[in-house]
Design an enzyme around this catalytic site. Structure first.
Site, PDB file in Angstrom:
ATOM      1  N   HIS A  26     -26.459  45.519  -0.642  1.00  0.00           N
ATOM      2  CA  HIS A  26     -27.526  45.355  -1.615  1.00  0.00           C
ATOM      3  C   HIS A  26     -28.049  46.723  -2.044  1.00  0.00           C
ATOM      4  CE1 HIS A  26     -30.564  42.825  -3.528  1.00  0.00           C
ATOM      5  NE2 HIS A  26     -31.524  43.624  -3.068  1.00  0.00           N
TER       6      HIS A  26
ATOM      7  N   SER B 164     -32.462  43.624  -7.822  1.00  0.00           N
ATOM      8  CA  SER B 164     -33.064  42.717  -6.859  1.00  0.00           C
ATOM      9  C   SER B 164     -34.208  41.934  -7.519  1.00  0.00           C
ATOM     10  CB  SER B 164     -33.525  43.498  -5.625  1.00  0.00           C
ATOM     11  OG  SER B 164     -33.850  42.642  -4.576  1.00  0.00           O
TER      12      SER B 164
ATOM     13  N   LYS C  23     -34.512  39.908 -11.288  1.00  0.00           N
ATOM     14  CA  LYS C  23     -35.041  38.598 -11.667  1.00  0.00           C
ATOM     15  C   LYS C  23     -35.954  38.744 -12.885  1.00  0.00           C
ATOM     16  CE  LYS C  23     -35.521  37.706  -6.674  1.00  0.00           C
ATOM     17  NZ  LYS C  23     -34.178  37.323  -6.298  1.00  0.00           N
TER      18      LYS C  23
END
Length: 372
Positions: A346, A197, A201
């Site tokens: 997720h 998540s 990044k």
């Protein structure tokens, strides 16, 4: 969807060789990402030290490392936890996690599927973790302390193009790599930086800049991770540049806000971030029900990044087709690119870790038809 050509030079022409990619185009892209998306990174510390303690817990060797860094405004520190398999041979490789959940403690047996330390070490790998909260707390009014303010005067606003939390977490992963290069039980040529998540990044940004990472793993990284900005919400309600800037104003520089609702004006897009990992291994993992991260968009970025890997003769994605949607719960592996689409939502799960541990991420040998 129209993607920017990752090989198109700013001065015209094309980077049609490894020499022109590495000598010119790569730095152009890094400069654009620093100016417009992630912000300028913190500089190297003026001084850095490592204080190491060791213990054996549940049959696993644990090293706790306090990494102290000094900048113009003072000295601060954060911790690295390193778990080593008990074996006569060196670890097969090391997974360095940028952990935004603070889920890893001193006891490996207390871990979860998010960071299954016993499973990782039993497979012959080492596992290292940094807690993102110790570097830049994930809050809009406190993210600068303790680390960012070592390099910027505390009472002054940051420059508009200065990196915020995501950039600081990536910087922290590089400082952890500084230590791993010194550890006698770690092969620094076999370290993968991994994040899920928002940590994904940061792992992509760390791996794009720091070529010491042999593999870079993006797990459900979504907007300003593997998902292309130009897809907007992808028709599935995915997070956009404007939404992420509004929800998390401390993650990215002020310059990124210029592209709220105007993603086509960005001089770069996220497939070019993945391409900056070349020729090292890029690993993209998505989940079928993770609409917010836009799994189709993450897939399209992965495929588009292969254009740069082609320069190295490594453009085989391992996929049977460049078209969405690939088989689920199947790992696809090319010589330097890996991908899987997990069923479900997720998360970083045991199924994801099975794919990583079985994926031979530190080798460029192809595996049959690409599936594993």
């Amino acid at each position: 969807m129209r993607y920017p050509n990752p090989l198109q030079l700013n001065t015209g022409g094309s980077a049609d060789s490894v020499a022109s990619w590495e000598g010119q185009r790569r730095e152009e892209l890094l400069s654009e990402f620093r100016e417009n998306v992630y912000g300028q990174s913190l500089p190297l510390p003026t001084e850095q030290t490592f204080d190491v303690t060791e213990a054996e817990v549940d049959g696993i060797v644990r090293r706790n490392v306090t990494i102290s860094v000094t900048g113009p405004e003072g000295t601060g520190s954060f911790d690295l936890r390193l778990f080593l398999p008990k074996a006569d041979r060196p670890p097969l490789g090391t997974f360095l996690m940028i952990d935004h959940r603070g889920s890893v403690g001193d006891s490996p047996s207390a871990s979860s599927d998010y960071a299954p330390i016993p499973t990782i070490t039993e497979a012959g790998y080492a596992f290292a973790q940094i807690d993102a909260e110790q570097i830049a707390p994930d809050e809009s009014d406190g993210y600068r302390s303790p680390i960012i303010d070592l390099f910027h005067p505390e009472g002054e606003d940051l420059p508009d193009d200065a990196g915020r939390a995501i950039s600081a977490w990536a910087w922290g992963a590089s400082r952890a790599m500084d230590y791993l290069e010194t550890d006698p039980d770690i092969d620094p040529a076999r370290v993968a930086v991994i994040g899920h998540s928002r940590g994904g990044k940061a792992s992509l940004w760390a791996g794009a800049q720091d070529t010491r990472f042999a593999a870079v793993i993006s797990n459900n990284s979504g907007s300003t991770g593997a998902k292309p900005a130009r897809r907007g919400d992808g028709g599935v309600g995915a997070e956009t540049v404007e939404r992420i800037n509004d929800s998390f104003p401390h993650w990215f520089p002020q310059t990124y806000r210029a592209f709220d609702g105007d993603e086509d004006a960005l001089p770069v897009d996220q497939h070019e971030l993945l391409a900056l990992v070349a020729p090292r291994r890029i690993v993209v993992a998505s989940a079928t029900d993770d609409a917010n991260a836009d799994p189709e968009g993450e897939f399209l970025s992965y495929v588009a990044a292969s254009r740069v890997y082609d320069l190295y003769g490594l453009g085989d994605t391992g996929l049977p087709s460049p078209d969405w949607k690939p088989a689920t719960d199947t790992g696809f592996r090319g010589p330097a690119m890996s991908y899987h689409l997990r069923s479900g939502g997720h998360g970083l799960t045991a199924a994801d870790w099975r794919t990583y541990l079985d994926g031979d991420l530190f080798s460029r040998e192809p595996s049959g038809d690409g599936r594993r």
